[in-house]
Design a protein around this motif. Structure first.
Motif, PDB file in Angstrom:
ATOM      1  N   LEU B 475      38.805  48.652  46.819  1.00  0.00           N
ATOM      2  CA  LEU B 475      37.911  49.486  46.213  1.00  0.00           C
ATOM      3  C   LEU B 475      38.405  50.772  46.201  1.00  0.00           C
ATOM      4  N   TYR B 476      38.541  51.624  45.027  1.00  0.00           N
ATOM      5  CA  TYR B 476      38.868  53.004  45.225  1.00  0.00           C
ATOM      6  C   TYR B 476      37.638  53.598  44.803  1.00  0.00           C
ATOM      7  N   THR B 477      37.625  54.854  45.201  1.00  0.00           N
ATOM      8  CA  THR B 477      36.259  55.703  45.168  1.00  0.00           C
ATOM      9  C   THR B 477      35.636  55.855  43.973  1.00  0.00           C
ATOM     10  N   ASP B 478      36.524  55.771  42.969  1.00  0.00           N
ATOM     11  CA  ASP B 478      36.123  55.914  41.350  1.00  0.00           C
ATOM     12  C   ASP B 478      35.550  54.526  40.982  1.00  0.00           C
ATOM     13  N   GLY B 479      35.573  53.657  41.803  1.00  0.00           N
ATOM     14  CA  GLY B 479      34.902  52.185  41.229  1.00  0.00           C
ATOM     15  C   GLY B 479      35.825  51.423  40.820  1.00  0.00           C
ATOM     16  N   SER B 480      37.201  51.793  40.938  1.00  0.00           N
ATOM     17  CA  SER B 480      38.330  50.834  40.252  1.00  0.00           C
ATOM     18  C   SER B 480      38.805  50.133  41.544  1.00  0.00           C
ATOM     19  N   VAL B 481      39.368  48.781  40.946  1.00  0.00           N
ATOM     20  CA  VAL B 481      39.582  47.804  42.045  1.00  0.00           C
ATOM     21  C   VAL B 481      41.042  47.241  41.764  1.00  0.00           C
ATOM     22  N   LEU B 482      41.596  47.139  42.858  1.00  0.00           N
ATOM     23  CA  LEU B 482      43.051  46.631  42.828  1.00  0.00           C
ATOM     24  C   LEU B 482      43.000  45.431  43.760  1.00  0.00           C
ATOM     25  N   VAL B 483      43.694  44.246  43.007  1.00  0.00           N
ATOM     26  CA  VAL B 483      43.475  42.885  43.384  1.00  0.00           C
ATOM     27  C   VAL B 483      45.004  42.479  43.845  1.00  0.00           C
ATOM     28  N   ASN B 484      45.338  41.998  44.838  1.00  0.00           N
ATOM     29  CA  ASN B 484      46.695  41.294  45.209  1.00  0.00           C
ATOM     30  C   ASN B 484      46.396  39.995  45.743  1.00  0.00           C
ATOM     31  N   HIS B 485      47.245  39.142  45.224  1.00  0.00           N
ATOM     32  CA  HIS B 485      47.050  37.691  45.904  1.00  0.00           C
ATOM     33  C   HIS B 485      48.293  36.968  46.006  1.00  0.00           C
ATOM     34  N   GLY B 486      48.453  35.702  46.508  1.00  0.00           N
ATOM     35  CA  GLY B 486      49.658  35.063  46.862  1.00  0.00           C
ATOM     36  C   GLY B 486      50.235  34.447  45.721  1.00  0.00           C
ATOM     37  N   GLY B 487      49.481  34.353  44.687  1.00  0.00           N
ATOM     38  CA  GLY B 487      50.170  33.622  43.568  1.00  0.00           C
ATOM     39  C   GLY B 487      50.665  34.299  42.687  1.00  0.00           C
ATOM     40  N   ALA B 509      32.525  45.714  35.634  1.00  0.00           N
ATOM     41  CA  ALA B 509      33.416  45.335  34.243  1.00  0.00           C
ATOM     42  C   ALA B 509      34.623  45.072  34.480  1.00  0.00           C
ATOM     43  N   PHE B 510      35.054  43.987  33.725  1.00  0.00           N
ATOM     44  CA  PHE B 510      36.657  43.367  33.791  1.00  0.00           C
ATOM     45  C   PHE B 510      37.487  44.655  34.069  1.00  0.00           C
ATOM     46  N   GLU B 511      37.430  45.664  33.004  1.00  0.00           N
ATOM     47  CA  GLU B 511      38.399  46.656  32.888  1.00  0.00           C
ATOM     48  C   GLU B 511      38.392  47.433  34.271  1.00  0.00           C
ATOM     49  N   ARG B 512      37.406  47.233  35.101  1.00  0.00           N
ATOM     50  CA  ARG B 512      37.535  47.875  36.478  1.00  0.00           C
ATOM     51  C   ARG B 512      38.685  47.225  37.226  1.00  0.00           C
ATOM     52  N   VAL B 513      39.154  46.042  36.919  1.00  0.00           N
ATOM     53  CA  VAL B 513      39.823  45.225  37.968  1.00  0.00           C
ATOM     54  C   VAL B 513      41.175  45.365  37.562  1.00  0.00           C
ATOM     55  N   ARG B 514      42.360  45.488  38.547  1.00  0.00           N
ATOM     56  CA  ARG B 514      43.650  45.597  37.815  1.00  0.00           C
ATOM     57  C   ARG B 514      44.280  44.521  38.854  1.00  0.00           C
ATOM     58  N   VAL B 515      45.250  43.511  38.587  1.00  0.00           N
ATOM     59  CA  VAL B 515      45.790  42.623  39.667  1.00  0.00           C
ATOM     60  C   VAL B 515      47.369  43.234  39.631  1.00  0.00           C
ATOM     61  N   THR B 516      47.927  43.183  40.854  1.00  0.00           N
ATOM     62  CA  THR B 516      49.197  43.824  41.107  1.00  0.00           C
ATOM     63  C   THR B 516      50.403  42.673  41.288  1.00  0.00           C
ATOM     64  N   ALA B 517      51.547  43.121  41.259  1.00  0.00           N
ATOM     65  CA  ALA B 517      52.678  42.300  41.569  1.00  0.00           C
ATOM     66  C   ALA B 517      52.465  41.583  42.816  1.00  0.00           C
ATOM     67  N   THR B 518      52.925  40.361  42.626  1.00  0.00           N
ATOM     68  CA  THR B 518      52.730  39.367  43.994  1.00  0.00           C
ATOM     69  C   THR B 518      54.011  40.200  45.039  1.00  0.00           C
ATOM     70  N   ASP B 519      53.664  40.235  46.077  1.00  0.00           N
ATOM     71  CA  ASP B 519      54.505  41.087  47.017  1.00  0.00           C
ATOM     72  C   ASP B 519      54.401  40.435  48.403  1.00  0.00           C
ATOM     73  N   THR B 520      55.670  39.995  49.051  1.00  0.00           N
ATOM     74  CA  THR B 520      55.395  39.314  50.492  1.00  0.00           C
ATOM     75  C   THR B 520      55.032  40.641  51.307  1.00  0.00           C
ATOM     76  N   GLN B 521      55.152  41.870  51.082  1.00  0.00           N
ATOM     77  CA  GLN B 521      54.674  42.923  52.012  1.00  0.00           C
ATOM     78  C   GLN B 521      53.129  43.069  51.751  1.00  0.00           C
ATOM     79  N   LYS B 522      52.282  42.438  50.788  1.00  0.00           N
ATOM     80  CA  LYS B 522      51.078  42.426  50.870  1.00  0.00           C
ATOM     81  C   LYS B 522      50.174  41.345  51.555  1.00  0.00           C
ATOM     82  N   VAL B 523      50.650  40.129  50.640  1.00  0.00           N
ATOM     83  CA  VAL B 523      49.888  38.906  51.246  1.00  0.00           C
ATOM     84  C   VAL B 523      51.264  38.097  51.834  1.00  0.00           C
ATOM     85  N   ALA B 524      51.075  37.752  53.083  1.00  0.00           N
ATOM     86  CA  ALA B 524      52.143  37.057  53.858  1.00  0.00           C
ATOM     87  C   ALA B 524      51.669  35.406  53.803  1.00  0.00           C
TER      88      ALA B 524
END
Lengths: 523, 786
Positions: B475-487, B509-524
């Motif tokens: 959660l960033y302080t402006d209310g935006s959300v960054l998600v990373n997962h293993g899929g 709101a859906f628009e607050r959420v951003r899903v980023t690239a799958t990355d072995t340095q984030k979720v192991a």
């Protein structure tokens, strides 16, 4: 840069090389250097840093690389929504992976990156084009890799129908998209999007401005023979081509590059000098001369099949199945004939029509019946320095039934296991007055089934005659087994096509197309 | 006590999950602005790799003329097996698969060497010299699975899965059955034909590190395989994948050879190396869906009820094990499809042939196993002169009885009878059955066929440890959300669904959420995005992370709104309580000021699974997904060509997370499976073993014209009985079984040629030639005196 005036022996001394010049993203691009066999796709992705256009197969079969070419239309008007001519610009989708860069000379290249910039409404963008927005709204993309190609094909369909003031049907869209493969969606939402794009406020390609830009480009072109680096000659007249051909009999003749493109992209063949036929206006001629339809060797498959289908609407579906729009736009019927593949779909129909080939060598013209043109597998009667100028199709005698048939694993855009062209005329007594049966896929060349014809000619058109012809057909052909079909299926299929012809035309109780065909032509 | 009324916006707010949102990248896809790996800007100094392939199907590798390759224009380096610093091995389960061939080549197309050159074209041109630079001594090749099986050639030990009511009961039931049916059936493989071919781009980073952009469904496995190939630790290798241009199982294990070669070359040369395979090479190198041969014997009663069944399955595994073991397990576990088999014995043989190593493809053996029982039931119906639908219904798993699968799991969520009843009504099946018969009676050449087939598909990996997932939510302080997962996102809309789950959990709101690239340095230690489990596992993991964040925000919100925490509601992009609301960004800002941790991890492990790999018994699946389809076809009995006229699909996705995406999966699977069973024929040269159908010019997947003009898809009203993510169900693979109805409709039409008295010996795919062969056989049998 000064260009010498054309000399009588223009084919012998090489003129100076000139850059390839075309319009891309609103600007005139000049490409220098040996680019003769560089694909438009590689130029876009690697040099122009426009990676929106994708490579899926590198052989012109998947459509991920589909781009739109705009060029000043010749005098020929639009033939309908499938043949968009907008503000004097003819628009054609092509597969950029097998188009060589110099073929863009004097034209405009439009890619997926351009669409959102067409006629944008006020306000901060980007404003997706109606076809793009409809793809989003109708869930027409999943993995998205094929999507840019679909967007471009949909744009061409959209422009064509907007220009004609009508909307496409689902069938029209399926044909417009026949050259675009999608592995995710199952196509239904993409077709829905193609329909829904017309519900939004129209947004059109800036054709007038583009045409002005192309006219200015043409006006700035130096006179004289056009040679691009890498030995890419683009003659501007038939005489110039004839002279070049005589001087360079080993050069590769290039028309739509729907086959030659693969020699480079897949086989790494060196083509040597290239004589490009696409800029020779005489070769694009398509006209009746008395009772003969003359199809210039440079006439596209799209136009040529349209003209053939005017002889008998039964040929229309064959033209459609021949290839998808990008290949029909780029490829030529002349190329299909001269290439002479044993499974070519054009020659069987042309042979049934008793087509003649107008061959030119220097200033010498001769006419050879297509029947006699092919000697053996990929061998024909063309002499060194000679080329195909036109295909002459005599008007069929009144009452002649024409058929173009094709059997393949997939309905659209597949190479035939068997293809066939039939011409049949019965007399008033129900006897066969004239018959021509030609097949592809059954021998080393496309050829007529002379024993089957003999079994029919002059006979009453009865089941006994049909069976005799089917039996004779087995003696006419030497089919092979390969990845498309076994020899046994090829013969069985060819016999079945004869049977279909008989069922449709027999005097007693002929069956209507709806009883015989999976996709009967709309009435 | 009367709680203050909630604002209208809150009362009117629709849940985020369950909305038909477009794919999160849709606007990028249509603009050509969604970058795939080959679209990423290349780093300066990037080199390009291409693979030199074995030109023969089997032989001893005697020598490679490296000097000849090195002398070719633009060539920088040539790599062979000896140049790999670590393990020359990329077999995902059994270590039988060298990255580059060592002393033996096992199939035509096997990578033997890699050329690294300044341009991709130079690398391809050099690699194409393979036949000239390789010195090989040919060995006999085995190309057909049955032949290999007969010679005892298998990639893994054969399996038997059986369940008898008492020892010897199966044989006794077969012997005592009033009717017995024995036969064979054969179905072909299928190329994934992801539109984006295999690609890896390896870039050296500081201190002996490597970042690899890889189009893969399994970044963690790529990380480990690359590390082994380099002799490195896993933490030195980062694998990243933002999106794939399609996967379908083909980028699960088989991205490895490309990832490893690019990685080894990049480290050896200290420069970025990209390996993007040409489409033809992709076909020649990688494997695909396994073709299967079946021998079966069933006993049944006069209503068509199966009393006992014994089936032998022989799959064409290709030259190495790859995933052939679990594929066979899933085939055995799906032979029952939706049917109770009182006594059953199955044998699975994964035959070793000198062809590409077959691998995962949507359904993973399940479709192969299930099609066999559908063909068998169809044959039983025809022999009894009954409608196949009635025979299918008679065999459906029961509710509370007749519900034990061959592998010992009880079917507890069975909705197949109700689902089929609804589809029969919606599709007007009975009236159309009569109409088809009428049409055929008056149509000598064209014949129609109609079929309804059901689907039951088990959801979970049948390897317990794969059924877990992790996620990170910031959660960033402006209310935006960054998600990373293993899929991994391969087009299925996983990132869209996960974003919806997170937005729902936080009420934003859906628009607050951003899903980023799958990355072995984030979720192991992630599992492959496979077995349809992407949303089930990663959705739950992301929900877990988001829920923890919400719980940390609760005290802050309660304080800010001066209400009891139990009165808070997170919805409509704000938190509400006591008749007042606090916008989400203000809440997050307040939490930050209070030094609340505003990021969280989440983890999920599917409960209740156990599986015995020796006995092939246990609870392999968390739940089942169901579906059914009716297809109608028109067959040209002269040429063998056919056309789909109509398809009605009804499918169970539980409570859909996103109906539009789910319908997209269902329709896409239907058309993909239809291609498998109709036009997509794989042909190998019978002598050389060369795959002849190695590009879209020769391998024909469906086009827009092949889609039925009437195509109706509905979601079945249902909720998962298990506590899955918002009670939804997995959707990737199960609908691939829906087009069985198209294949069986073709069979029905062919059968009409013989007055429905003869069982058509139709093989899959039902190419025009296969259909005409079946028509000939039916005609010949019908002409024989009874």
């Amino acid at each position: 840069m000064s260009t010498p005036a054309p000399e009588p022996n223009a084919g012998c001394s090489a003129p100076p090389e000139r850059p390839v010049r075309f319009v891309h993203r609103g600007r005139v691009v000049e490409v220098h250097g040996p680019q003769a066999c560089r694909s438009v796709l590689n130029w876009l992705r690697e040099d122009a840093q426009c990676p929106g256009t994708k490579e899926g197969c590198n052989e012109g079969d998947c459509g991920a690389c589909t781009v739109l070419i705009a060029e000043p239309a010749d005098e020929r008007p639009s033939a309908g929504p499938d043949d968009p001519v907008v503000e004097g610009l003819r628009l054609r989708t092509v597969n950029s992976c097998i188009q060589f860069l110099p073929t863009l000379h004097g034209k405009a290249l439009i890619t997926v990156e351009d669409l959102a910039g067409f006629d944008p409404p006020p306000g901060p963008g980007p404003h997706l084009h109606p076809v793009q927005q409809a793809l989003v709204d109708h869930h027409g993309s999943q993995c998205g890799f094929c999507t840019p190609g679909f967007a471009v094909s949909l744009l061409a369909c959209y422009e064509g129908h907007q220009a004609a003031g009508c909307r496409p049907s689902r069938e029209d869209l399926a044909d417009a998209l026949a050259g675009n493969l999608c592995r995710c969606t199952g196509y239904r939402p993409i077709v829905d999007a193609g329909l829904a794009a017309f519900d939004a406020a129209p947004r059109r390609l800036p054709a007038a401005a583009l045409r002005a830009q192309l006219e200015a480009l043409a006006a700035s072109e130096a006179p004289g023979p056009v040679l691009h680096a890498g030995g890419f000659h683009a003659p501007r007249s038939l005489d110039e081509l004839a002279a070049l051909r005589l001087a360079r009999p080993q050069a590769t003749l290039l028309a739509g590059s729907t086959d030659i493109g693969l020699w480079v992209s897949k086989q790494f063949r060196a083509l040597g000098d290239i004589l490009y036929l696409g800029a020779v206006p005489e070769l694009k001629r398509l006209a009746w001369e008395g009772d003969t339809l003359v199809i210039g060797a440079g006439v596209s498959l799209e136009e040529a099949w349209r003209a053939l289908a005017a002889l008998d609407p039964a040929l229309r579906e064959m033209g459609r199945r021949f290839a998808a729009p990008p290949v029909r736009h780029a490829g030529t019927l002349g190329g299909n004939v001269a290439n002479g593949s044993p499974i070519g779909d054009g020659p069987p129909v042309l042979m049934a029509l008793d087509a003649q080939l107008r061959l030119r060598r220097g200033t010498r013209l001769r006419t050879v019946p297509l029947d006699d043109f092919y000697l053996d597998y990929m061998k024909n009667r063309l002499e060194a320095g000679e080329f195909l100028e036109a295909i002459e199709v005599p008007r069929p005698a009144s009452g002649t039934v024409l058929r173009g048939e094709k059997l393949s694993k997939r309905h659209d855009c597949d190479i035939s296991a068997v293809s066939a062209g039939f011409a049949l005329r019965l007399d008033a007594a129900g006897q066969v007055a004239a018959v021509r049966l030609a097949f592809g896929g059954l021998a080393a060349t496309v050829r007529r089934a002379s024993q089957a014809e003999a079994a029919i000619q002059g006979q009453p058109w009865t089941e006994a005659t049909l069976r005799a012809a089917q039996a004779a057909l087995a003696r006419d052909v030497q089919p092979l087994s390969d990845l498309r079909a076994s020899a046994a299926y090829r013969l069985r299929g060819a016999q079945a096509l004869l049977e279909r012809l008989w069922l449709e035309t027999r005097l007693v109780d002929p069956l209507p197309p709806a009883a015989l065909r999976l996709r009967p032509a709309p009435v | 006590m009367n709680a203050p009324a909630l604002p209208d916006a809150v009362l009117a707010a629709k849940p985020e999950v369950g909305r038909s949102r477009p794919h999160e990248s849709a606007a990028l896809h249509v603009a050509g602005a969604a970058p795939y790996i080959d679209d990423l800007p290349e780093l300066a100094g990037t080199l390009h790799a291409a693979l030199g392939l074995s030109p023969i199907a089997h032989g001893r590798l005697l020598a490679i003329d490296r000097a000849a390759l090195q002398a070719l224009p633009g060539v920088v380096e040539v790599l062979s097996a000896a140049d790999l610093p670590g393990a020359n091995q990329c077999g995902p389960i059994v270590h039988d698969e060298p990255i580059l061939a060592t002393d033996t080549v096992h199939y035509l197309g096997q990578p033997v060497f890699a050329v690294i050159a300044r341009t991709r074209e130079a690398a391809r041109r050099a690699a194409a010299q393979a036949a000239k630079v390789l010195q090989l001594e040919p060995l006999p090749a085995v190309l057909k699975a049955r032949e290999a099986h007969a010679q005892g050639l298998h990639v893994i030990p054969s399996m038997t899965l059986q369940r008898e009511s008492a020892p010897g009961a199966l044989d006794a039931a077969l012997a005592a059955a009033p009717h017995r049916l024995a036969g064979q059936f054969q179905l072909g493989g299928q190329e994934q034909f992801y539109l984006e071919g295999q690609i890896s781009y390896a870039c050296p980073t500081e201190n002996r590190g490597l970042r690899v952009h890889c189009s893969t469904q399994h970044p963690s496995e790529m990380q480990h395989t690359i590390a082994h190939a380099l002799g490195w630790q896993a933490h030195q290798v980062q694998v990243e994948c933002r999106r794939m241009g399609g996967g379908f199982g083909g980028k699960e294990s088989q991205s490895a050879v490309f990832a490893c070669v690019a990685a080894v070359a990049a480290v050896r040369l200290g420069r970025p190396v990209k390996l993007r395979v040409d489409r033809d090479d992709d076909f020649m190198i990688t494997g695909r869906r396994h073709g299967f041969d079946f021998d079966y014997a069933v006993g049944h009663d006069a209503e068509g009820r199966v009393l006992a069944a014994e089936v032998t399955m022989i799959s064409n595994a290709g030259w190495s094990a790859d995933l052939s073991g679990p594929v066979m397990t899933r085939a055995l576990c799906h032979f029952d499809n939706a049917y109770w088999l009182p006594e059953v014995r199955m044998h699975g043989h994964s035959a070793r042939t000198n062809t590409q190593s077959n691998t995962a493809f949507r359904g993973f053996g399940g479709p192969q196993g299930a099609l066999a029982i559908e063909v068998i039931l169809d044959s039983i119906a025809r022999r009894l002169g009954r409608d196949p639908l009635e025979v299918r219904r008679a065999n459906f798993y029961g509710l509370g009885e007749r519900n034990l699968t061959p592998y010992g799991q009880t079917v507890e969520d069975n909705v197949i009878a109700a689902l089929v009843d609804q589809l029969v009504a919606d599709s007007d099946y009975l009236a159309r059955r009569a109409a088809v018969a009428d049409f055929n009676a008056g149509s000598p050449v064209l014949k129609k066929g109609l079929a309804l087939t059901p689907v039951k598909f088990g959801i979970s990996f049948n390897v317990k440890q794969f059924n877990q997932a992790g996620a990170l939510v910031h959660l960033y302080t402006d209310g935006s959300v960054l998600v990373n997962h293993g899929g991994t996102e391969m087009g299925q809309g996983l990132n869209t669904k996960v974003a919806q789950v997170v937005a729902e959990e936080l009420g934003i709101a859906f628009e607050r959420v951003r899903v980023t690239a799958t990355d072995t340095q984030k979720v192991a230690n992630t599992s492959a995005t496979a077995a349809s489990t992407g949303s089930d596992l990663n959705g739950k993991a992301a929900q877990d992370a988001a829920r923890q964040l919400r719980e940390r925000l609760v005290p802050i919100a309660a304080a800010q709104l001066a209400v009891d925490p139990a009165a808070l509601r997170f919805v409509a992009d704000a938190v509400h309580g006591g008749g007042r609301s606090l916008p989400f960004p203000a809440l997050v800002k307040a939490a930050y000021l209070e030094r609340v941790q505003l990021w969280s991890d989440g983890h999920y492990a599917t409960p209740g699974l156990h599986w015995n790999r020796e006995t092939l018994q246990g609870r392999s699946f968390y739940y089942y997904a169901y579906g059914a389809a009716v297809s109608e076809v028109l067959v040209d009995t002269l040429s063998g060509e056919h056309r789909l006229l109509r398809a009605d699909l009804l499918h169970d996705v539980g409570r859909s997370l996103n109906p539009a995406l789910d319908i997209g999966q269902i329709e896409g699977a239907y058309v993909q499976g239809y291609g498998w069973l109709s036009s997509e024929e794989l042909v190998w040269h019978p002598q050389t073993g060369k795959l002849l159908t190695h590009a879209p010019s020769t391998y024909k997947i469906p086009t827009a014209t092949d889609v039925p003009p009437v195509f109706r898809t509905r979601l079945f009203e249902n909720a998962n009985v298990e506590d899955s993510i918002h009670r939804s169900k997995a959707v990737g693979e199960p609908p691939l079984l829906l087009p069985f109805s198209a294949f069986l409709a073709i069979r029905d039409a062919v059968s009409a040629v013989g007055g429905h008295r003869i069982d058509p010996p139709l093989r899959a795919p039902a190419t025009p030639e296969a259909v005409l062969d079946a028509i000939d056989a039916v005609r010949a049998a019908a002409a024989r005196p009874a």
